[in-house]
Design an enzyme around this catalytic site. Structure first.
Site, PDB file in Angstrom:
ATOM      1  N   ASP A   1     140.357  88.758  26.458  1.00 26.96           N
ATOM      2  CA  ASP A   1     141.499  88.108  27.098  1.00 26.96           C
ATOM      3  C   ASP A   1     141.212  87.639  28.518  1.00 26.96           C
ATOM      4  O   ASP A   1     141.657  86.564  28.924  1.00 26.96           O
ATOM      5  CB  ASP A   1     142.736  89.006  27.067  1.00 26.96           C
ATOM      6  CG  ASP A   1     142.497  90.416  27.585  1.00 26.96           C
ATOM      7  OD1 ASP A   1     141.368  90.702  28.075  1.00 26.96           O
ATOM      8  OD2 ASP A   1     143.422  91.236  27.508  1.00 26.96           O
TER       9      ASP A   1
ATOM     10  N   MET B   1     140.934  93.552  24.918  1.00 30.00           N
ATOM     11  CA  MET B   1     139.559  94.012  24.764  1.00 30.00           C
ATOM     12  C   MET B   1     139.474  95.490  24.412  1.00 30.00           C
ATOM     13  O   MET B   1     140.461  96.225  24.494  1.00 30.00           O
ATOM     14  CB  MET B   1     138.782  93.749  26.057  1.00 30.00           C
ATOM     15  CG  MET B   1     138.644  92.269  26.407  1.00 30.00           C
ATOM     16  SD  MET B   1     137.763  91.995  27.954  1.00 30.00           S
ATOM     17  CE  MET B   1     136.100  92.498  27.495  1.00 30.00           C
ATOM     18  N   HIS B   2     138.290  95.909  24.014  1.00 28.15           N
ATOM     19  CA  HIS B   2     137.871  97.311  23.889  1.00 28.15           C
ATOM     20  C   HIS B   2     138.473  98.078  22.708  1.00 28.15           C
ATOM     21  O   HIS B   2     137.998  99.164  22.383  1.00 28.15           O
ATOM     22  CB  HIS B   2     138.200  98.111  25.153  1.00 28.15           C
ATOM     23  CG  HIS B   2     137.853  97.436  26.430  1.00 28.15           C
ATOM     24  ND1 HIS B   2     136.573  97.024  26.744  1.00 28.15           N
ATOM     25  CD2 HIS B   2     138.616  97.070  27.493  1.00 28.15           C
ATOM     26  CE1 HIS B   2     136.567  96.460  27.934  1.00 28.15           C
ATOM     27  NE2 HIS B   2     137.797  96.460  28.411  1.00 28.15           N
TER      28      HIS B   2
END
Length: 489
Positions: A237, A78-79
């Site tokens: 995830d 992520m991110h």
């Protein structure tokens, strides 16, 4: 029919092949480089992700009829910030979730814009790993790159774009950008204005189980696939791992021991921790979840084993650990700074308590226990919200260790349910693809039919009591060290 789940991790991409009954047929992994240009920085080349994913699909389908593949989807780190120009070319290396360069930008967002406003707009506050602070960093430090932006993407969504030609994202992954109104499942106009970005730079939003497109004919032909393979939006995830472990009902919990460590609590209702110590995100099943995330979990053990004591005999090193709850050595697992609940990019890994009789086994034990203690920090926040958790599922590379699972059961004082398959995000991605294709009525339906518990580790009262005392000591260490960390960076 067959379904492919693609887990785009930090060190490798794992691909899983599942049939329509949920049985895993094959698994392959492909590694790619991770770059650390400066201390605390973490980057990757998105082209590496795509190249290794395509090679992985080829390897995954060896011995199988590729024309039987009906869908694919993702669980992804992520991110991460992926920025594309007007010709959809990657402008600069992706800045990853565990990159800590945005401390200044986070201070601006949390202190000048204000945590209350951020929480109102997005249900979260700024953490260094989140995407919005990365955009502000690029704007300030690489204005020539910022000026070229036409699309802002997350890692797994870049893969989806390369495979389908569609700029898409899902609600769970978008939740970790600090640009998304989690409660209302839409982009935040206010955050776009604060960050100086155009809404059209952001991808179209889908639920995780919705189809965003089909594999492009030229790519499908090269892989032997039909030109009607559905691509579902997928999930971040942790949400994908929650699907893969069946963590989709009210109050259901999952702990992930991957590169990062998370405690994931599923909820049918939207709620926010008033101190924002836990993240409030949308879930891949159409509802919501709370999550505590530590930046270094199984990666701490990998660092200790392979980089420090230079061995890959993980099981062998753990055999010498036989006095649980009695170790006087402590380890703070903040090798990349820390997120939940401290939100401190300056924090660093710390050993404390060594004496002349401290052994190699004591140090190894401290690393494993330190990760479990740090997970409990987030667990305690959830308990303060009145959330009662009596059991949790577990997944990730660290979940393969019987000793580590025993530590977690006793340090958190919960039953730890081990599921038949610990493939987490990859399995979750395949399940989302199957739901998109209509093989299952819903994510919950898929979880109930596919996920099975094979073992439960019960906490032991005597060991729980010992670890309770150790945890009380552990949680006193970080506040004492906090002021020192910025001075030693």
């Amino acid at each position: 029919m067959l379904y492919i789940g693609i887990d785009l991790g930090t060190s490798s991409v794992k691909l899983l092949l599942m049939d329509e009954n949920g049985k895993i047929q094959n698994i392959v992994s492909k590694e790619y480089p991770l770059y650390f240009p400066k201390p605390g920085w973490s980057e990757q080349n998105p082209e590496d992700w795509y190249a290794q994913t395509v090679e992985g699909i080829r390897a995954l389908l060896e011995g199988f009829d590729p024309e039987q593949v009906a869908g694919l989807s993702f669980g992804g780190q992520m991110h991460g910030l992926v920025i594309l120009d007007k010709e959809d070319r990657v402008i600069r290396p992706a800045i990853l979730w565990n990159d800590g360069r945005t401390a200044k930008e986070c201070r601006y967002l949390n202190e000048e814009i204000g945590k209350e406003k951020l929480s109102e707009y997005t249900a979260n506050i700024a953490f260094t790993g989140f995407t919005a602070p990365k955009l502000l960093w690029v704007k300030e430090n690489e204005p020539e790159n910022f000026a070229r932006i036409e699309k802002i993407m997350l890692p797994k969504d870049y893969l989806a774009y390369r495979l389908t030609g569609v700029h898409s994202t899902d609600v769970s992954d978008a939740s970790g950008m600090l640009l998304f109104d989690v409660k209302n499942r839409c982009w935040s106009e206010e955050m776009c204005e604060i960050c100086g970005i155009k809404k059209e730079w952001l991808a179209n939003i889908f639920e995780s189980y919705e189809t965003v497109g089909t594999v492009l004919p030229e790519i499908a032909g090269g892989l032997g696939l039909t030109d009607c393979v559905k691509v579902a939006a997928g999930a971040g995830d942790n949400a994908a791992a929650a699907v893969g472990t069946g963590t989709v009902g009210e109050g259901s919990c999952n702990i992930s021991l991957g590169t990062s460590g998370t405690i994931f609590i599923s909820s049918d209702r939207f709620s926010v921790d008033k101190h924002n110590a836990l993240h409030a995100f949308a879930h891949a099943n159409g509802h919501y979840h709370l999550m505590g995330c530590m930046l270094s979990a199984a990666s701490c053990n990998k660092w200790w084993m392979e980089d420090v004591i230079e061995t890959k005999d993980y099981a062998g090193e753990q055999k010498a650990i036989d006095k649980l709850g009695e170790n006087h050595v402590y380890f703070l697992p903040y090798l990349m700074g820390e997120r939940s609940p401290h939100n401190d990019p300056d924090a660093r890994g710390t050993f404390i308590g060594m004496t002349m009789d401290t052994s190699r086994a004591d140090m190894t034990q401290a690393v494993l226990e330190g990760v479990a203690f740090a997970l409990r920090d987030s667990f305690e926040v959830a308990k303060s919200l009145g959330i009662s958790i009596e059991r949790t599922k577990i997944c990730g590379g660290g979940a393969k260790s019987p000793l580590w699972k025993k530590m977690i059961a006793n340090i958190l004082n919960v039953k730890v349910d081990v599921i038949e398959s610990e493939e987490g995000p990859a399995l979750g991605g395949a399940m989302l693809a199957a739901v998109a294709d209509g093989a299952f009525e819903s994510v919950k339906d898929a979880a109930e039919k596919i996920v099975h518990i094979v073992e439960t580790i019960e906490p032991e009262p005597e060991l729980v009591e010992k670890y309770e005392a150790r945890y009380r000591q552990f949680k006193e260490i970080y506040p004492v060290c906090k002021a020192i960390y910025p001075k030693i960076i």
